[in-house]
Scaffold this motif. Structure first.
Motif, PDB file in Angstrom:
ATOM      1  N   ALA A 170       0.875  -1.185   0.000  1.00 38.75           N
ATOM      2  CA  ALA A 170       0.000   0.000   0.000  1.00 38.75           C
ATOM      3  C   ALA A 170       0.904   1.224   0.000  1.00 38.75           C
ATOM      4  O   ALA A 170       2.015   1.186   0.534  1.00 38.75           O
ATOM      5  CB  ALA A 170      -0.915   0.008   1.207  1.00 38.75           C
ATOM      6  N   SER A 171       0.412   2.300  -0.591  1.00 41.22           N
ATOM      7  CA  SER A 171       1.230   3.519  -0.665  1.00 41.22           C
ATOM      8  C   SER A 171       0.725   4.609   0.265  1.00 41.22           C
ATOM      9  O   SER A 171       1.396   5.613   0.467  1.00 41.22           O
ATOM     10  CB  SER A 171       1.234   4.042  -2.105  1.00 41.22           C
ATOM     11  OG  SER A 171      -0.093   4.251  -2.533  1.00 41.22           O
ATOM     12  N   SER A 172      -0.479   4.430   0.851  1.00 42.67           N
ATOM     13  CA  SER A 172      -1.104   5.534   1.597  1.00 42.67           C
ATOM     14  C   SER A 172      -0.350   5.890   2.880  1.00 42.67           C
ATOM     15  O   SER A 172      -0.060   7.054   3.141  1.00 42.67           O
ATOM     16  CB  SER A 172      -2.557   5.200   1.932  1.00 42.67           C
ATOM     17  OG  SER A 172      -2.625   3.967   2.617  1.00 42.67           O
ATOM     18  N   TYR A 173      -0.048   4.877   3.694  1.00 39.96           N
ATOM     19  CA  TYR A 173       0.734   5.119   4.911  1.00 39.96           C
ATOM     20  C   TYR A 173       1.224   3.776   5.433  1.00 39.96           C
ATOM     21  O   TYR A 173       0.782   2.716   4.965  1.00 39.96           O
ATOM     22  CB  TYR A 173      -0.070   5.893   5.960  1.00 39.96           C
ATOM     23  CG  TYR A 173      -1.205   5.147   6.638  1.00 39.96           C
ATOM     24  CD1 TYR A 173      -2.392   4.864   5.982  1.00 39.96           C
ATOM     25  CD2 TYR A 173      -1.084   4.736   7.969  1.00 39.96           C
ATOM     26  CE1 TYR A 173      -3.425   4.192   6.621  1.00 39.96           C
ATOM     27  CE2 TYR A 173      -2.120   4.070   8.621  1.00 39.96           C
ATOM     28  CZ  TYR A 173      -3.284   3.797   7.920  1.00 39.96           C
ATOM     29  OH  TYR A 173      -4.293   3.129   8.560  1.00 39.96           O
ATOM     30  N   GLN A 174       2.143   3.818   6.380  1.00 38.11           N
ATOM     31  CA  GLN A 174       2.690   2.586   6.962  1.00 38.11           C
ATOM     32  C   GLN A 174       1.710   2.131   8.043  1.00 38.11           C
ATOM     33  O   GLN A 174       1.685   2.652   9.156  1.00 38.11           O
ATOM     34  CB  GLN A 174       4.100   2.837   7.512  1.00 38.11           C
ATOM     35  CG  GLN A 174       5.091   3.255   6.438  1.00 38.11           C
ATOM     36  CD  GLN A 174       5.125   2.292   5.261  1.00 38.11           C
ATOM     37  OE1 GLN A 174       5.551   1.153   5.397  1.00 38.11           O
ATOM     38  NE2 GLN A 174       4.671   2.744   4.084  1.00 38.11           N
ATOM     39  N   LYS A 175       0.883   1.164   7.701  1.00 38.94           N
ATOM     40  CA  LYS A 175      -0.240   0.776   8.560  1.00 38.94           C
ATOM     41  C   LYS A 175       0.245  -0.060   9.743  1.00 38.94           C
ATOM     42  O   LYS A 175       1.266  -0.754   9.635  1.00 38.94           O
ATOM     43  CB  LYS A 175      -1.261  -0.018   7.734  1.00 38.94           C
ATOM     44  CG  LYS A 175      -1.758   0.762   6.508  1.00 38.94           C
ATOM     45  CD  LYS A 175      -2.795   0.000   5.708  1.00 38.94           C
ATOM     46  CE  LYS A 175      -3.162   0.786   4.443  1.00 38.94           C
ATOM     47  NZ  LYS A 175      -4.340   0.273   3.752  1.00 38.94           N
ATOM     48  N   SER A 243      -1.724  -4.420   4.036  1.00 36.02           N
ATOM     49  CA  SER A 243      -0.409  -3.820   4.231  1.00 36.02           C
ATOM     50  C   SER A 243      -0.122  -3.542   5.698  1.00 36.02           C
ATOM     51  O   SER A 243      -1.042  -3.329   6.494  1.00 36.02           O
ATOM     52  CB  SER A 243      -0.355  -2.509   3.445  1.00 36.02           C
ATOM     53  OG  SER A 243       0.958  -2.040   3.425  1.00 36.02           O
ATOM     54  N   THR A 264       5.538  -3.714  -4.890  1.00 39.54           N
ATOM     55  CA  THR A 264       4.316  -3.152  -5.491  1.00 39.54           C
ATOM     56  C   THR A 264       3.491  -4.227  -6.206  1.00 39.54           C
ATOM     57  O   THR A 264       2.303  -4.025  -6.457  1.00 39.54           O
ATOM     58  CB  THR A 264       4.664  -2.026  -6.489  1.00 39.54           C
ATOM     59  OG1 THR A 264       5.603  -2.549  -7.428  1.00 39.54           O
ATOM     60  CG2 THR A 264       5.259  -0.811  -5.786  1.00 39.54           C
ATOM     61  N   ASP A 290      -6.158   0.348   0.119  1.00 37.54           N
ATOM     62  CA  ASP A 290      -5.731   1.182  -1.018  1.00 37.54           C
ATOM     63  C   ASP A 290      -6.230   0.475  -2.281  1.00 37.54           C
ATOM     64  O   ASP A 290      -5.653  -0.519  -2.726  1.00 37.54           O
ATOM     65  CB  ASP A 290      -4.206   1.280  -1.082  1.00 37.54           C
ATOM     66  CG  ASP A 290      -3.600   2.170  -0.001  1.00 37.54           C
ATOM     67  OD1 ASP A 290      -4.240   2.375   1.050  1.00 37.54           O
ATOM     68  OD2 ASP A 290      -2.461   2.633  -0.221  1.00 37.54           O
ATOM     69  N   ARG A 291      -7.321   0.987  -2.840  1.00 33.99           N
ATOM     70  CA  ARG A 291      -7.917   0.330  -4.014  1.00 33.99           C
ATOM     71  C   ARG A 291      -6.985   0.400  -5.216  1.00 33.99           C
ATOM     72  O   ARG A 291      -6.397   1.436  -5.491  1.00 33.99           O
ATOM     73  CB  ARG A 291      -9.259   0.978  -4.360  1.00 33.99           C
ATOM     74  CG  ARG A 291     -10.408   0.417  -3.541  1.00 33.99           C
ATOM     75  CD  ARG A 291     -11.711   1.136  -3.868  1.00 33.99           C
ATOM     76  NE  ARG A 291     -12.815   0.522  -3.142  1.00 33.99           N
ATOM     77  CZ  ARG A 291     -13.684  -0.326  -3.698  1.00 33.99           C
ATOM     78  NH1 ARG A 291     -13.600  -0.622  -4.989  1.00 33.99           N
ATOM     79  NH2 ARG A 291     -14.651  -0.844  -2.962  1.00 33.99           N
ATOM     80  N   GLU A 294      -3.476  -2.113  -3.227  1.00 25.76           N
ATOM     81  CA  GLU A 294      -3.452  -3.263  -2.314  1.00 25.76           C
ATOM     82  C   GLU A 294      -4.309  -4.408  -2.878  1.00 25.76           C
ATOM     83  O   GLU A 294      -4.001  -5.583  -2.697  1.00 25.76           O
ATOM     84  CB  GLU A 294      -4.029  -2.779  -0.967  1.00 25.76           C
ATOM     85  CG  GLU A 294      -3.358  -3.293   0.268  1.00 25.76           C
ATOM     86  CD  GLU A 294      -3.898  -2.603   1.530  1.00 25.76           C
ATOM     87  OE1 GLU A 294      -4.506  -1.496   1.436  1.00 25.76           O
ATOM     88  OE2 GLU A 294      -3.721  -3.177   2.611  1.00 25.76           O
TER      89      GLU A 294
END
Ligand code: CP
Length: 327
Positions: A170-175, A243, A264, A290-291, A294
Motif C-alpha cells: 500500500a502507498s497511503s501510509y505505513q499501517k 499492508s 508493489t 488502497d484500491r 493493495e
C-alpha cells in the motif's frame, strides 16, 4: 460457558479463555439477530463509554458509538488533541479520572512502542473496563469481527480451513501490524491452518508468532510462515492480504515506505483469487484498503469479497463485549 466477564478489560484476546471467547461470539450472534428483528436490547442503560482516539477512524468510532446507543447507553468521542494530555495528563490520570466518570474507557493509540503500554497503564489505574480500539500490537475487536465473519461462512467450527494472513503493498501510509497479529492469534485458537505470508523485511513480532504457533499446537491446527505472495493464495479458503509497516526492520516511516516499493506487485487480483480453493476463497480486509494498489476493484467488489459483512460484524462483537464487561 463462562458467562461472568463483568469488569474485564479487552486488550488482547489471548487473555480470554476459549470458553470466554465462545460466550462473546454467542452473545454477538444473539445481538445481531436481535438487531435484525428490531428487538430492544438495552443492557447498558445509563452507562457511558469514553472513547479516546489518538488516531483517525471510520469504522471503530462509528460502530462503538452506534453500539452504545443501541445498548441504551452513551458514547463520548474524545480526540486526544482536544484534551490536556499534551499538557501533562498521564495514562494514570486518564484511567483514574475518566474511570470515575464513565463505565468503560475505549482507547485507540497505535504509535509503535507506545500504544499498548499506554493502554495497559490506563487499565491499571482504571476501576472500569478498558477496551483496546487498536494499539501497536493488537486490534482485538477487528480479530473478533473477522472470526465472526469466518463462522458465518464456514460454521462455528472452522477447524481444517486454511487462512492466509498476508502482507500486501500500500502507498497511503505505513499501517499498524495489529490487525494481522490479532487475527493469527485468534485463527490458531480455532484449529485453522494459518499461513502468515510476508516479505523478509515485513516480519511481525516474534513473540506473537510464538504465541500463534503455540495456539495452533494446542488447538490441533497449524501455523506456517511463507515469503511467497502467490504461494499464500494456493488452496486457501480465506485470504486476508493487507499492508503493514516494516516496524521490525525500521521505525522510520519514510524508510519503511521506501522498502515497501520493492513489493508493489503484492496486490490481490483476480488471477491470485483463482489460486484459492476452487477459485472460491473469500477475500477479507479490515479496511481502509488502497484500491487498485493493495487490491483490485474486481476483487474487493467481486464475488469473493466479505469486507462489508466483516465491517458490520465490528458492531456486533463490540456490543457483545461491552454488554458482558460493562455491567
Ligand atoms: N478496521 C478499522 O479499524 O477501521 P477504522 O480505522 O476506520 O476504525
Amino acid at each position: 460457558m463462562q458467562s461472568y466477564l463483568a469488569g474485564r478489560d479487552m486488550i488482547t484476546t489471548q487473555e480470554f479463555t476459549k470458553d470466554e471467547l465462545e460466550t462473546i461470539f454467542d452473545v454477538a450472534f444473539d445481538l445481531k439477530r436481535k438487531r435484525a428483528l428490531g428487538e430492544p436490547h438495552a443492557y447498558l442503560r445509563d452507562k457511558v463509554l469514553a472513547m479516546l482516539f489518538f488516531f483517525s477512524s471510520t469504522r471503530t468510532r462509528v460502530s462503538f458509538e452506534a453500539g452504545m446507543a443501541q445498548l441504551g447507553g452513551h458514547a463520548q468521542f474524545i480526540d486526544s488533541r482536544t484534551t490536556q494530555i499534551s499538557h501533562g495528563d498521564t495514562g494514570k490520570e486518564i484511567g483514574e479520572i475518566i474511570g470515575r466518570y464513565c463505565d468503560g474507557i475505549a482507547i485507540r493509540q497505535c504509535d509503535w512502542g507506545i500504544g499498548n503500554d499506554y493502554i495497559r497503564g490506563v487499565a491499571e489505574a482504571s476501576r472500569v473496563p478498558v477496551l483496546n480500539m487498536q494499539c501497536d500490537y493488537y486490534h482485538p475487536f477487528q480479530g473478533l469481527a473477522d472470526m465472526l465473519t469466518i463462522f458465518e461462512r464456514f460454521g462455528r467450527n472452522p477447524r481444517g480451513k486454511t487462512i492466509n494472513v498476508s502482507y500486501a503493498y500500500a502507498s497511503s501510509y505505513q499501517k499498524p501490524m495489529s490487525a494481522p497479529q490479532s487475527l493469527i492469534l485468534l485463527a490458531t485458537r480455532y484449529g485453522m491452518n494459518v499461513r502468515l505470508t510476508r516479505p523478509p523485511e515485513f516480519k511481525v513480532m516474534p513473540d506473537i508468532v510464538d504465541q500463534a504457533a503455540e495456539n495452533a499446537q494446542r488447538s490441533g491446527g497449524s501455523f506456517e510462515v511463507l515469503d511467497d505472495f502467490d504461494a499464500g493464495f494456493e488452496g486457501a479458503d480465506v485470504v486476508y492480504p493487507k499492508s503493514w509497516g516494516a516496524m521490525l526492520t525500521t521505525t522510520d516511516n519514510d524508510e519503511s515506505a521506501e522498502i515497501s516499493k520493492q513489493y508493489t506487485d503484492w496486490i490481490t487480483d483476480e488471477r491470485r483469487m483463482a489460486l484459492t480453493n476452487n477459485g472460491e476463497g473469500i477475500y477479507m480486509h479490515c479496511l481502509p484498503a488502497d484500491r487498485n494498489i493493495e487490491v483490485t476493484d474486481g476483487v474487493i467488489d467481486g464475488r469473493w469479497s466479505a469486507v462489508y459483512d466483516e465491517a458490520e460484524n465490528r458492531l456486533h462483537v463490540q456490543k457483545a463485549v461491552m454488554a458482558l464487561t460493562m455491567r
